[in-house]
Motif scaffolding. Structure first.
Motif, PDB file in Angstrom:
ATOM      1  N   ALA A  36       0.831  -1.217   0.000  1.00  0.00           N
ATOM      2  CA  ALA A  36       0.000   0.000   0.000  1.00  0.00           C
ATOM      3  C   ALA A  36       0.858   1.258   0.000  1.00  0.00           C
ATOM      4  O   ALA A  36       0.581   2.209  -0.734  1.00  0.00           O
ATOM      5  CB  ALA A  36      -0.939  -0.016   1.206  1.00  0.00           C
ATOM      6  N   MET A  37       1.911   1.276   0.809  1.00  0.00           N
ATOM      7  CA  MET A  37       2.787   2.455   0.874  1.00  0.00           C
ATOM      8  C   MET A  37       3.499   2.677  -0.453  1.00  0.00           C
ATOM      9  O   MET A  37       3.641   3.824  -0.908  1.00  0.00           O
ATOM     10  CB  MET A  37       3.805   2.290   2.007  1.00  0.00           C
ATOM     11  N   HIS A  38       3.951   1.609  -1.071  1.00  0.00           N
ATOM     12  CA  HIS A  38       4.610   1.707  -2.373  1.00  0.00           C
ATOM     13  C   HIS A  38       3.640   2.300  -3.399  1.00  0.00           C
ATOM     14  O   HIS A  38       3.992   3.202  -4.165  1.00  0.00           O
ATOM     15  CB  HIS A  38       5.068   0.315  -2.822  1.00  0.00           C
ATOM     16  N   GLY A  39       2.411   1.805  -3.376  1.00  0.00           N
ATOM     17  CA  GLY A  39       1.408   2.318  -4.308  1.00  0.00           C
ATOM     18  C   GLY A  39       1.069   3.772  -4.056  1.00  0.00           C
ATOM     19  O   GLY A  39       0.958   4.571  -4.996  1.00  0.00           O
ATOM     20  N   LEU A  40       0.921   4.138  -2.778  1.00  0.00           N
ATOM     21  CA  LEU A  40       0.611   5.529  -2.452  1.00  0.00           C
ATOM     22  C   LEU A  40       1.750   6.462  -2.846  1.00  0.00           C
ATOM     23  O   LEU A  40       1.516   7.596  -3.268  1.00  0.00           O
ATOM     24  CB  LEU A  40       0.318   5.658  -0.953  1.00  0.00           C
ATOM     25  N   SER A  41       2.977   5.991  -2.699  1.00  0.00           N
ATOM     26  CA  SER A  41       4.112   6.845  -3.075  1.00  0.00           C
ATOM     27  C   SER A  41       4.195   7.031  -4.587  1.00  0.00           C
ATOM     28  O   SER A  41       4.623   8.084  -5.067  1.00  0.00           O
ATOM     29  CB  SER A  41       5.428   6.245  -2.554  1.00  0.00           C
ATOM     30  N   ASN A  42       3.762   6.015  -5.356  1.00  0.00           N
ATOM     31  CA  ASN A  42       3.727   6.167  -6.821  1.00  0.00           C
ATOM     32  C   ASN A  42       2.580   7.066  -7.268  1.00  0.00           C
ATOM     33  O   ASN A  42       2.614   7.632  -8.367  1.00  0.00           O
ATOM     34  CB  ASN A  42       3.613   4.797  -7.492  1.00  0.00           C
ATOM     35  N   ASP A  43       1.535   7.163  -6.443  1.00  0.00           N
ATOM     36  CA  ASP A  43       0.462   8.158  -6.599  1.00  0.00           C
ATOM     37  C   ASP A  43      -0.200   8.141  -7.976  1.00  0.00           C
ATOM     38  O   ASP A  43      -0.280   9.160  -8.653  1.00  0.00           O
ATOM     39  CB  ASP A  43       1.018   9.561  -6.306  1.00  0.00           C
ATOM     40  N   SER A  44      -0.710   6.972  -8.390  1.00  0.00           N
ATOM     41  CA  SER A  44      -1.410   6.908  -9.671  1.00  0.00           C
ATOM     42  C   SER A  44      -2.743   7.640  -9.633  1.00  0.00           C
ATOM     43  O   SER A  44      -3.332   7.932 -10.679  1.00  0.00           O
ATOM     44  CB  SER A  44      -1.635   5.439 -10.078  1.00  0.00           C
ATOM     45  N   VAL A  45      -3.227   7.973  -8.415  1.00  0.00           N
ATOM     46  CA  VAL A  45      -4.476   8.719  -8.295  1.00  0.00           C
ATOM     47  C   VAL A  45      -4.256  10.221  -8.492  1.00  0.00           C
ATOM     48  O   VAL A  45      -5.192  11.006  -8.591  1.00  0.00           O
ATOM     49  CB  VAL A  45      -5.128   8.431  -6.926  1.00  0.00           C
ATOM     50  N   ARG A  46      -2.982  10.645  -8.530  1.00  0.00           N
ATOM     51  CA  ARG A  46      -2.589  12.030  -8.801  1.00  0.00           C
ATOM     52  C   ARG A  46      -2.955  12.993  -7.669  1.00  0.00           C
ATOM     53  O   ARG A  46      -3.342  14.131  -7.914  1.00  0.00           O
ATOM     54  CB  ARG A  46      -3.217  12.533 -10.112  1.00  0.00           C
ATOM     55  N   LEU A  47      -2.814  12.534  -6.423  1.00  0.00           N
ATOM     56  CA  LEU A  47      -2.980  13.467  -5.311  1.00  0.00           C
ATOM     57  C   LEU A  47      -1.918  14.560  -5.369  1.00  0.00           C
ATOM     58  O   LEU A  47      -2.140  15.690  -4.960  1.00  0.00           O
ATOM     59  CB  LEU A  47      -2.859  12.724  -3.969  1.00  0.00           C
ATOM     60  N   GLY A  48      -0.749  14.183  -5.870  1.00  0.00           N
ATOM     61  CA  GLY A  48       0.336  15.141  -5.993  1.00  0.00           C
ATOM     62  C   GLY A  48       0.241  16.006  -7.225  1.00  0.00           C
ATOM     63  O   GLY A  48       1.134  16.821  -7.487  1.00  0.00           O
ATOM     64  N   GLY A  49      -0.846  15.841  -7.983  1.00  0.00           N
ATOM     65  CA  GLY A  49      -1.061  16.646  -9.177  1.00  0.00           C
ATOM     66  C   GLY A  49      -0.518  15.992 -10.436  1.00  0.00           C
ATOM     67  O   GLY A  49       0.051  14.899 -10.405  1.00  0.00           O
ATOM     68  N   GLU A  50      -0.689  16.662 -11.550  1.00  0.00           N
ATOM     69  CA  GLU A  50      -0.290  16.155 -12.864  1.00  0.00           C
ATOM     70  C   GLU A  50       0.773  17.067 -13.470  1.00  0.00           C
ATOM     71  O   GLU A  50       0.578  18.274 -13.595  1.00  0.00           O
ATOM     72  CB  GLU A  50      -1.511  16.110 -13.785  1.00  0.00           C
ATOM     73  N   ILE A  51       1.910  16.487 -13.820  1.00  0.00           N
ATOM     74  CA  ILE A  51       2.999  17.236 -14.434  1.00  0.00           C
ATOM     75  C   ILE A  51       2.743  17.323 -15.939  1.00  0.00           C
ATOM     76  O   ILE A  51       2.592  16.301 -16.614  1.00  0.00           O
ATOM     77  CB  ILE A  51       4.366  16.572 -14.162  1.00  0.00           C
ATOM     78  N   LEU A  52       2.688  18.536 -16.473  1.00  0.00           N
ATOM     79  CA  LEU A  52       2.316  18.752 -17.869  1.00  0.00           C
ATOM     80  C   LEU A  52       3.507  19.071 -18.767  1.00  0.00           C
ATOM     81  O   LEU A  52       3.337  19.327 -19.950  1.00  0.00           O
ATOM     82  CB  LEU A  52       1.303  19.898 -17.954  1.00  0.00           C
ATOM     83  N   SER A  53       4.701  19.063 -18.206  1.00  0.00           N
ATOM     84  CA  SER A  53       5.902  19.378 -18.978  1.00  0.00           C
ATOM     85  C   SER A  53       6.984  18.350 -18.678  1.00  0.00           C
ATOM     86  O   SER A  53       7.076  17.834 -17.557  1.00  0.00           O
ATOM     87  CB  SER A  53       6.409  20.779 -18.621  1.00  0.00           C
TER      88      SER A  53
END
Length: 332
Positions: free
Chosen positions: A259-276
């Motif tokens: 779970a921690m590994h998955g949360l750190s990869n953040d596929s849900v984009r809580l950390g936002g989306e990088i556009l560049s």
């Protein structure tokens, strides 16, 4: 010959685990190149209209939309699974006992931990990783332009909840690596070193294992590549320290590591989306990932005096004795 090899594996299980994991990972690279699987993978994402994510649901959707991406997806998953394949090879050398040990760790928390304590640790863990992702999003929002960063999350939608659960439990890295990193390597390291030192060693191993799959980083130039790799090394070490704490708090079980590994990869984009994909944005976003981790990791080190939730055999016996006393009092 085979028996001698097994004996050598038992003598140096951690070394052989790491050798196997790197060999499997590296062997996939020429297959990628000679089969043109990478192009098929890129075309698959383009055709499906999906963004790259590390979860298995995205992988499945890409293959459904573009069957030509199957080989690339499959090889990518095999490469990620090199860590768990390696630990299963080690388990073969130990026979039934090796597989029984891995199976025993595949729990939400250890048997002698009360369910309410286990749930509390899980809750704090999820909140901590979510808070780190949101802090990263805030830093990115503050330092990047609208053309470089976007953030769109509806916390109250069913879709978000589904994606969040997928990010936790169906992340490819989490599912296919953590039986090795936390389920196997960390307990061995903690049996020889302090929890903090064991976490740092594992973080460096984890980082070094990723280098072969990040060779494209050198396209940013040698100087930038060195800077990026330095930040990544710090990130893996800090993340390893944080994960060790929660792993130990639930008694050394694997599912929370997934779970921690998955949360750190953040596929849900809580950390936002990088556009560049510019070098400046890459460096800045990686630094913004590391900053919250520094705060949390230092806080945990200071709070636990470097023990990171690790409980010695005496601590466990005392805990069991206390539990038995409480049960006796209840029976009275």
């Amino acid at each position: 010959m085979i028996q001698r090899f097994k004996k050598n594996i038992k003598k140096r299980p951690l070394v052989w685990f790491y050798v196997f994991s790197i060999l499997i990972e590296v062997c996939i690279i020429p297959i990628f190149l000679f089969t043109d699987a990478q192009n098929g993978l890129l075309k698959g994402f383009e055709k499906s209209g999906l963004q790259f994510n590390t979860d298995l649901v995205t992988a499945f959707r890409v293959v459904l939309a573009a069957p030509e991406a199957f080989l690339g997806i499959f090889l990518s998953l095999v490469q990620v699974a090199a860590v768990d394949v390696a630990v299963f090879l080690i388990a073969i050398a130990y026979g039934q006992q090796g597989f029984a040990t891995l199976k025993a760790r595949f729990r939400f928390w250890r048997k002698d931990i009360f369910w309410h304590r286990g749930l509390r640790v899980w809750g704090v863990c999820i909140l901590t990783f979510s808070a780190m992702n949101l802090a990263t999003a805030a830093l990115n929002k503050l330092l990047l332009s609208e053309k470089e960063f976007g953030w769109h999350i509806d916390f109250f939608s069913i879709v978000f909840l589904f994606k969040f659960l997928v990010a936790m439990f169906l992340d490819a890295g989490g599912l296919f690596e953590e039986n090795g990193w936390r389920g196997f390597a960390l307990p061995l390291l903690q049996s020889r070193f302090s929890p903090l030192k064991a976490s740092i060693i594992l973080g460096l191993m984890w980082f070094a294992w990723h280098i072969p799959v990040k060779v494209d980083t050198f396209f940013y130039g040698i100087g930038n590549a060195i800077a990026i790799f330095s930040i990544l090394m710090i990130k893996f070490v800090l993340l390893s320290i944080i994960m060790t704490f929660f792993f130990n708090r639930v008694g050394g079980t694997t599912i929370i590591a997934i779970a921690m590994h998955g949360l750190s990869n953040d596929s849900v984009r809580l950390g936002g989306e990088i556009l560049s994909d510019s070098t400046k944005v890459y460096l800045m976003t990686e630094i913004n990932l590391v900053i919250p981790m520094i705060v949390v990791a230092i806080g945990l080190i200071l709070k636990t005096k470097g023990r990171l939730g690790f409980r010695t055999g005496c601590d466990m016996r005392c805990s069991n004795a206390s539990r038995l006393r409480r049960e006796t009092l209840l029976q009275r």
